[in-house]
Enzyme design. Structure first.
Site, PDB file in Angstrom:
ATOM      1  N   HIS A  19       0.823  -1.210   0.000  1.00  0.00           N
ATOM      2  CA  HIS A  19       0.000   0.000   0.000  1.00  0.00           C
ATOM      3  C   HIS A  19       0.859   1.263   0.000  1.00  0.00           C
ATOM      4  CE1 HIS A  19       0.399  -0.010   4.533  1.00  0.00           C
ATOM      5  NE2 HIS A  19       0.327   1.296   4.351  1.00  0.00           N
ATOM      6  N   ASP A  83      -0.167  -7.507   1.252  1.00  0.00           N
ATOM      7  CA  ASP A  83       0.279  -6.110   1.325  1.00  0.00           C
ATOM      8  C   ASP A  83       1.801  -6.062   1.466  1.00  0.00           C
ATOM      9  OD1 ASP A  83       0.310  -3.376   1.529  1.00  0.00           O
ATOM     10  OD2 ASP A  83      -0.357  -3.322   3.628  1.00  0.00           O
ATOM     11  N   SER A 180       4.271   2.432   8.118  1.00  0.00           N
ATOM     12  CA  SER A 180       3.970   1.488   7.043  1.00  0.00           C
ATOM     13  C   SER A 180       5.211   0.992   6.323  1.00  0.00           C
ATOM     14  CB  SER A 180       3.058   2.146   6.009  1.00  0.00           C
ATOM     15  OG  SER A 180       1.735   2.165   6.448  1.00  0.00           O
TER      16      SER A 180
END
Length: 267
Positions: A19, A83, A180
């Site tokens: 992502h 992901d 992230s």
């Protein structure tokens, strides 16, 4: 420069979250992910010796990203399966980079052998509390492993697929927005990449990471299966993570993709 963290697994390749490449739509983050800042510690702090240099005088190298390789099964939305992504650099990290050590990949079966609450260590520049400010210094936080069944029950409103691995949920410590793509490290190996969660450090809600072990074949198809054994390269000694305050027990909203500002930003 860019929105996420990453972990070097060789002098040329890094693991991050998918992502970080496709967040709300396909490839919507790619143009913000143009360089990798290797060795970031205090990237926005000038060197005390030379003010034109950053990272508070600590060694670093900024290398252009050649290829952004998103897992083909990833869907651009929070909480998506698979992901995970690879970043290929245009050149290797310099062999003269002081202390540079790529992180080892896990072996098959490593996750199955983890006991509940076994410690893992997450790293990043993300928010130090839910809705708070991101950190200007690389932070470390210890998180306990949560097995798949327990994590699936805790996160049942959104679903935890088999290619995800979970840590945390104690209401104090967690990865957060801005972390992230950064790693969760267990026994000197990268076990996962920061993916998503409910808020940050909400009691009873573990953080969810993309499992590296589950994607080994895909990773090796690009990087080649080169074993990296660096037991002396465990990234210890980082500053302790500021603890996020526990959240209330209100009903879950939407899962939060952990993305904001992190390792790729230049000072």
């Amino acid at each position: 420069r860019g929105p996420c963290g990453a972990t070097m697994i060789s002098p040329r390749w890094a693991v991050t979250a998918a992502h970080c490449i496709s967040n709300n739509s396909k490839n919507d983050m790619v143009r913000r992910m143009d360089y990798l800042y290797v060795g970031a510690w205090k990237p926005w702090t000038p060197s005390p010796i030379d003010s034109t240099l950053g990272n508070a005088g600590h060694p670093y190298q900024v290398i252009k990203i050649k290829s952004h390789i998103e897992h083909p099964a990833h869907v651009a939305r929070a909480g998506s399966a698979h992901d995970i992504a690879l970043l290929e650099l245009e050149e290797d990290v310099s062999p003269y980079f002081p202390g540079f050590c790529p992180m080892d990949l896990p072996a098959r079966g490593d996750e199955a052998n983890l006991a509940n609450n076994y410690p893992g260590y997450a790293y990043g520049f993300g928010d130090t509390s839910y809705g708070g400010l991101n950190s200007k210094t690389l932070k470390e936080v210890q998180l306990g492993y949560v097995n798949h069944n327990m994590c699936s029950r805790a996160m049942s409103q959104w679903g935890v697929s088999d290619d995800m691995v979970c840590f945390g949920g104690n209401g104090r410590d967690d990865a957060c927005s801005g972390d992230s793509g950064g790693p969760i490290i267990v026994n000197d190996k990268i076990v996962g990449a920061v993916s998503w969660g409910y808020r940050c450090a909400s009691n009873g809600y573990p953080g969810v990471f993309a499992s590296v072990e589950d994607h080994l074949d895909w990773i090796y198809s690009y990087t080649g299966k080169v074993p990296l054994k660096n037991p002396s390269c465990y990234p210890g000694g980082m500053p302790q993570q500021q603890r996020a305050e526990p959240e209330d027990d209100s009903q879950p909203e939407e899962p939060v993709a952990q993305s904001s500002y992190s390792h790729y930003h230049l000072p």
